[in-house]
Design a protein around this motif. Structure first.
Motif, PDB file in Angstrom:
ATOM      1  N   LYS A  30      36.791  26.592  -0.362  1.00 33.60           N
ATOM      2  CA  LYS A  30      37.507  25.314  -0.276  1.00 33.60           C
ATOM      3  C   LYS A  30      38.484  25.413   0.883  1.00 33.60           C
ATOM      4  CE  LYS A  30      39.500  21.449  -1.693  1.00 33.60           C
ATOM      5  NZ  LYS A  30      38.882  20.186  -1.407  1.00 33.60           N
ATOM      6  N   SER A 210      30.736  23.558  -3.899  1.00 36.59           N
ATOM      7  CA  SER A 210      31.362  22.243  -3.764  1.00 36.59           C
ATOM      8  C   SER A 210      30.667  21.421  -2.681  1.00 36.59           C
ATOM      9  CB  SER A 210      32.846  22.401  -3.407  1.00 36.59           C
ATOM     10  OG  SER A 210      33.402  21.158  -3.016  1.00 36.59           O
ATOM     11  N   TYR A 212      31.716  18.610  -1.668  1.00 40.56           N
ATOM     12  CA  TYR A 212      32.799  18.086  -0.824  1.00 40.56           C
ATOM     13  C   TYR A 212      33.084  19.043   0.333  1.00 40.56           C
ATOM     14  CZ  TYR A 212      37.513  16.920   0.726  1.00 40.56           C
ATOM     15  OH  TYR A 212      38.600  16.631   1.494  1.00 40.56           O
ATOM     16  N   ILE A 213      33.119  20.333   0.035  1.00 42.96           N
ATOM     17  CA  ILE A 213      33.404  21.317   1.079  1.00 42.96           C
ATOM     18  C   ILE A 213      32.306  21.318   2.124  1.00 42.96           C
ATOM     19  CG2 ILE A 213      33.759  23.760   1.551  1.00 42.96           C
ATOM     20  CD1 ILE A 213      35.941  22.082  -0.007  1.00 42.96           C
ATOM     21  N   ARG A 214      31.081  21.240   1.681  1.00 39.94           N
ATOM     22  CA  ARG A 214      29.980  21.234   2.642  1.00 39.94           C
ATOM     23  C   ARG A 214      30.059  20.025   3.564  1.00 39.94           C
ATOM     24  NH1 ARG A 214      24.787  22.666  -1.232  1.00 39.94           N
ATOM     25  NH2 ARG A 214      25.837  24.192  -2.557  1.00 39.94           N
ATOM     26  N   SER A 215      30.730  18.976   3.128  1.00 43.07           N
ATOM     27  CA  SER A 215      30.819  17.771   3.948  1.00 43.07           C
ATOM     28  C   SER A 215      31.949  17.814   4.966  1.00 43.07           C
ATOM     29  CB  SER A 215      30.991  16.541   3.045  1.00 43.07           C
ATOM     30  OG  SER A 215      32.292  16.504   2.486  1.00 43.07           O
ATOM     31  N   VAL A 216      32.913  18.707   4.808  1.00 41.64           N
ATOM     32  CA  VAL A 216      34.067  18.703   5.716  1.00 41.64           C
ATOM     33  C   VAL A 216      34.042  19.818   6.754  1.00 41.64           C
ATOM     34  CG1 VAL A 216      35.567  17.526   4.074  1.00 41.64           C
ATOM     35  CG2 VAL A 216      35.515  20.021   4.113  1.00 41.64           C
ATOM     36  N   VAL A 280      43.079  14.856   3.780  1.00 44.99           N
ATOM     37  CA  VAL A 280      42.623  16.239   3.582  1.00 44.99           C
ATOM     38  C   VAL A 280      43.778  17.107   3.081  1.00 44.99           C
ATOM     39  CG1 VAL A 280      41.757  18.296   4.747  1.00 44.99           C
ATOM     40  CG2 VAL A 280      40.768  16.063   5.276  1.00 44.99           C
ATOM     41  N   LYS A 283      44.663  16.224  -0.601  1.00 44.18           N
ATOM     42  CA  LYS A 283      43.679  16.740  -1.553  1.00 44.18           C
ATOM     43  C   LYS A 283      43.854  18.233  -1.771  1.00 44.18           C
ATOM     44  CE  LYS A 283      39.835  13.483  -1.498  1.00 44.18           C
ATOM     45  NZ  LYS A 283      39.829  13.367  -2.972  1.00 44.18           N
TER      46      LYS A 283
END
Length: 315
Positions: A30, A210, A212-216, A280, A283
């Motif tokens: 993360k 996650s 979400y992590i793969r997307s950022v 970011v 979060k």
């Protein structure tokens, strides 16, 4: 910065009156900073240089972190303000002295494209024996530029294994802005360092659980698990001869093309960048740090360290 707390600590919260040691297997990634919180005691002596000691990791690991931090602070010396962290945030431990950590933050001058730099280390004794050691260094840019940030983390859960996270996280959508992808990731050949590491037999891809992590993270992000085996390279050799050169190469690209590169950003775009950056950061605090600091170290210590982070984040 980078934070793995949500995935590292998966045990139920301890009773409110006690502090917990770290517990869990190797984390899922993360992006944001790593910390354990301070002891509730206010009598702790100052440790202004404790961060640069990296006392719980091997010599090659320490040398790499010192080099990266020193390089950034030297190259960006005219852009950075001195650290103003209080002693009990610069270095802290839990009441049972099983967890120790250090935090280092320097904000950028108002006229600089640097928002802040943040480094930390964490040493956490595991209930099953052994220890978890995490070292992290991140550099954030402000909305006067749209260039990517810098992120490096080394998460070591045993003498023979670690996870490396190394990336220039994008601050714009790469599908909507293909020129951004070309400028910072294709033209810089930023995928080459990852390819170098993945040639080693000891290195395997590391996949976050996650989505979400793969997307950022960027498409050139280095997320790998390193497992030293008997008869092969030691973990120290891999850090010194392979991870170190790759990390220095990526940092060099970030310094030249991002931190010191000139980018023209319009007022409307600055507002969009700030909105995304703040989301970011928010979060990170709400999902990761905010839930795990009190769980492990109690509300008072959590408030102290999180307060320093919120001040740096300006959220």
């Amino acid at each position: 910065m980078a934070v793995l707390f949500r995935h590292i600590f998966q045990s139920p919260p301890p009773p409110a009156s006690s502090s917990s040691s770290c517990s869990a297997s190797l984390p899922s990634f993360k992006p944001r900073p790593f910390f354990c919180s301070a002891s509730a005691s206010s009598s702790m002596e100052p440790h202004p240089t404790k961060f640069m000691e990296f006392p719980y990791v091997s010599t090659p690991h320490k040398n790499l972190m010192v080099h990266l931090v020193s390089t950034v602070e030297t190259r960006l010396a005219s852009h950075l303000l001195p650290s103003t962290l209080p002693p009990d945030v610069q270095y802290y431990q839990n009441d049972t002295a099983t967890n120790h950590a250090s935090l280092h933050i320097r904000s950028g001058l108002p006229s600089s494209p640097i928002d802040f730099i943040l480094g930390s280390w964490l040493h956490c004794q595991l209930p099953t024996g052994g220890a978890l050691n995490i070292t992290s260094f991140s550099s954030y840019l402000n909305p006067s530029t749209d260039a990517p940030n810098f992120l490096l983390e080394l998460i070591q859960s045993s003498p023979t294994s670690l996870v490396l996270i190394l990336d220039l996280p994008p601050r714009k959508d790469l599908v909507l802005h293909p020129d951004y992808l070309k400028t910072f990731y294709e033209d810089t050949k930023l995928d080459t360092p990852r390819q170098k590491l993945e040639k080693l037999a000891e290195v395997k891809p590391y996949f976050s659980s996650s989505l979400y992590i793969r997307s950022v993270v960027s498409p050139t992000a280095i997320l790998v698990r390193v497992e030293a085996v008997e008869g092969g390279l030691s973990l120290e050799e891999i850090i010194e001869n392979h991870i170190g050169p790759v990390a220095k190469e990526v940092l060099g690209i970030w310094l030249e093309q991002c931190a010191l590169g000139k980018r023209e950003v319009g007022e409307n775009e600055k507002a969009e960048l700030k909105k995304r950056d703040d989301l970011v950061k928010r979060k990170t605090i709400e999902i990761d740090l905010g839930s795990n600091f009190p769980r492990l170290f109690g509300p008072d210590a959590a408030d102290r360290v999180l307060g320093a982070i919120r001040e740096a984040y300006r959220v």
